[in-house]
Each structure stands twice: as C-alpha cells, then as structure tokens.
Design an enzyme around this catalytic site. Structure first.
Site, PDB file in Angstrom:
ATOM      1  CG  HIS A   1      -1.392   3.527   4.632  1.00 10.86           C
ATOM      2  ND1 HIS A   1      -2.685   3.118   4.858  1.00 10.86           N
ATOM      3  CD2 HIS A   1      -0.720   2.449   4.182  1.00 10.86           C
ATOM      4  CE1 HIS A   1      -2.793   1.841   4.538  1.00 10.86           C
ATOM      5  NE2 HIS A   1      -1.620   1.411   4.119  1.00 10.86           N
TER       6      HIS A   1
ATOM      7  CG  ASP B   1      -4.275   5.282   6.832  1.00  7.63           C
ATOM      8  OD1 ASP B   1      -3.151   4.947   7.260  1.00  7.63           O
ATOM      9  OD2 ASP B   1      -4.853   4.665   5.912  1.00  7.63           O
TER      10      ASP B   1
ATOM     11  CB  SER C   1      -0.926   0.020   1.221  1.00  7.74           C
ATOM     12  OG  SER C   1      -0.165  -0.161   2.403  1.00  7.74           O
TER      13      SER C   1
END
Ligand SMILES: *[C@@H]1O[C@H](CO)[C@@H](O)[C@H](O)[C@H]1NC(C)=O
Length: 365
Positions: A344, A341, A52
């Site tokens: 991340h 977040d 990610s």
C-alpha cells in the site's frame, strides 16, 4: 436541465444552496492553488467504491483479516488507526477536502440515523475486494470482503435511506447526477485472485471478463442515478515491494504481472467511452493511475520521493512480504516513501494521486 427542474420541483432550492456553501471553500492549503488554478468543484457528495486503497474502515465491521486497524497504520491520521491501509489520509480524503466535503465515512460504521441524513457521500470500499467475488481460497485465507457488486448493492440501500431527504424524485436525481462516484477496483483481481484460483479462466479471457463485470456494475450505478464517474485503472502492481521481495525479479519490477495489468488497462478507455456515449448525461473519466506510477518511477525526486521500492513499516514477515507488524515504529521519512507497507502507498502518494485526479477531472468537465 437544472432550470427546467426548478419549475417542477420547489424543494430543489434549499438543496442547491447547501452545495453552493460547501463548494465555496474549494481549493485550500492542502493542494496549493497554483496546482489547481481557480477550479471550483461543484460536487455535493463523494461516493467511493473499491479496495484497500480507498477503504476507510468498512472491513473493521466484517469478519475478515484484511484490516489495517492497528498501529502503525494511521500514524499520521492523528495517530489513530482507522482501517485506512496507509499512514494518513487517502486519495478520497484529499478529494473530499478539496471539494469542501467531509471524509466519506465507511458505510458499515455509520449509525442508522447517520445513513439516513448523510448527504455528502459514503465510502463502500473494502480491503481485499475485487471486481469479481473473492475466490474460495482467498475467502478461506482472509475471510469475506465486499466485492464491487456487494458495494453497489449497499449503495442501493443508501438510495433508500436518503430518499426521504428529498421532496421529489427530480431533486434527488439532480443531487445524484452532480455527485462524484470514485472507483478504484481491479487490483486484487489481477494481483491476488489470479494466483489464488482464477487462472483456470485463462490469461486471454481474464481481462475481458473483468472489464465486462466492471461495466455491468458501472451500469448498475448509472441505473441508480450516478452520472459522474471517475474510474481508475490498475497501477503497476509488479513494482509493489511485496512482488519485488517475493518474486525477486531480475528486472526492477515483476513484469509478467505488469503486462497482465496493462492488457486489462488497455480495455478501459474504450469501455468508458462506450458507456459515456450510450448512457445519456453520463461522464466517465479514466484515472490513469498506471501512468502516474510510471511518471513517479521515472523521476521520483520531482514528486518528492527518495524511496520507490521499500516498505516504510516493518512487516510481519520481516522480509517485505507481509502487512505491517503491529506496534512497531515505522520509518521516519514517510513523506519520501512511495509505499507505506509492502502492498500500500503512503499518504504522500495518495496526495499526488488526488492532485492528478482533480486536475484530470477539472480538464475534462
Ligand atoms: C518471508 O518470510 C516469511 C515468514 O518467515 C516466509 O514464509 C517467506 O517464505 C519469506 N519470503 C521470502 C521471499 O523470503
């Protein structure tokens, strides 16, 4: 080597002139010149593999819950969610920009025609993926994502798709040998899969297993023509807001996880050196992302950060342990947060990572 190829393969000429055009605009306002000197990066294409931290939207095309395709993700990417798990651009977007390339598009979002003609690089990253395939519990929870092996296999398709663009094997080989292969993988193996069913492998054996599988896939990429590798180690995930909020460690970070990560990271320099010495014409550069985080945590202000431990967005659980809740305004001071977040990093941290990566690439070329 370039000059000998010139004599055997005439189609080489138009191809090299197109890279010369693209690297002409090497360093611009994204990364101010003093930071990179006059370095010019002669890279025709950027191929991206990982999770990610680099996924630019592949997961939007596969049945998985691991997606960042809704507001507030992308709030600083022209306000449009793309699948990037951050507020704006990622490390590979910045690297592409500085090297004069377009942002590498997510492979699964490309048309058949696009796959056959895109010579500037492709992104195979898939959020939630690892060096190993997802354990069954992770598949049940999040759905199937592209493991590193599957990403390498997609790159094999790219090779088939692009072959027709080159008149001979030498010119294709030369193009691939100049291309940069950027890899960020291993975080989910160490931070997620371990807890979701991989503990049976044993804490002593696991890092070794991961490094062996990583090495196998890097060799597969080499066999396909890759020569220039930038391989990131794993960041101190014990300091993610997610782990701080979930584990509530007495120390600032969840050290048990950071130790597991360090054990793995310690294997990488030797592994990359061995690959470089055994694979002719290869270059394997280690991206020490763990060290970059340590530097940032040691003096956040130097890097422009004021918050190193909280999520900028409001997460679905409201306690800093989930992905961003859809359609809620995130914090306004995104530029000064390390994290967007609970899992991340922010665009600002991606930018610093890109700057550090380019510097270390430039110093080792
Ligand atoms: C955070 O919130 C979620 C959802 O309400 C809950 O399941 C979880 O236990 C909470 N975690 C912590 C550490 O408070």
């Amino acid at each position: 080597m370039a000059f000998t190829l010139l004599f055997v393969c005439l189609s080489f000429l138009p191809i090299i002139s197109s890279y010369l055009l693209s690297y002409g605009g090497a360093v611009d306002n994204v990364l101010p010149p003093p930071l990179l000197g006059n370095t010019e990066f002669d890279i025709p294409a950027l191929y991206v593999f990982g999770d990610s931290y680099v996924d630019a939207g592949n997961n939007n095309f596969i049945p998985t819950k691991s997606r960042a395709n809704y507001f507030p993700y992308g709030i600083d990417f022209g306000g449009a969610p793309t699948g990037r798990a951050t507020n704006g651009r990622t490390v590979v977007d910045f690297i592409a920009h500085v090297t004069g390339l377009p942002f590498p598009p997510p492979m699964l979002g490309m048309s058949k025609a696009g796959r056959k003609k895109t010579l500037t690089g492709v992104n195979y990253g898939s959020a939630g993926s690892g060096i190993l395939h997802s354990p069954p519990i992770a598949e049940q929870l999040f759905g199937h994502v592209l493991s590193f092996e599957e990403q390498v296999s997609l790159f094999k398709n790219t090779i088939m798709d692009l072959k027709d663009q080159f008149d001979c094997a030498e010119s294709f080989g030369f193009y691939l040998s100049k291309s940069l292969f950027f890899i960020h993988i291993g975080s989910n193996d160490l931070g997620l899969f371990w807890d979701l069913g991989r503990q049976s492998i044993g804490v002593e054996k696991y890092p070794k297993l991961l490094s062996e599988e990583l090495s196998k896939q890097l060799q597969a990429l080499y066999q396909l023509g890759a020569r220039k590798f930038f391989v990131n180690n794993v960041s101190p995930l014990g300091c993610l807001p997610f782990n701080i909020n979930k584990v509530k460690p007495k120390t600032p970070c969840f050290e048990e996880l950071n130790r597991r990560i360090s054990t793995y990271n310690l294997l990488l320099p030797g592994l990359l050196a061995d690959l470089e010495s055994s694979l002719p014409e290869s270059k394997f550069i280690l991206g020490d992302l763990f060290k970059l985080f340590e530097d940032v945590y040691a003096s956040p202000r130097t890097y422009g950060f004021r918050n190193i431990k909280d999520s900028c967005c409001i997460d679905v659980n409201r306690n800093g342990t989930g992905p961003c809740a859809p359609n809620l305004e995130p914090c306004l001071d995104r530029e000064t947060h390390v994290f967007f977040d609970p899992f991340h990093i922010s665009e600002r941290m991606h930018f610093i990572w890109a700057r550090t990566s380019l510097k270390s690439w430039a110093s080792k070329m």
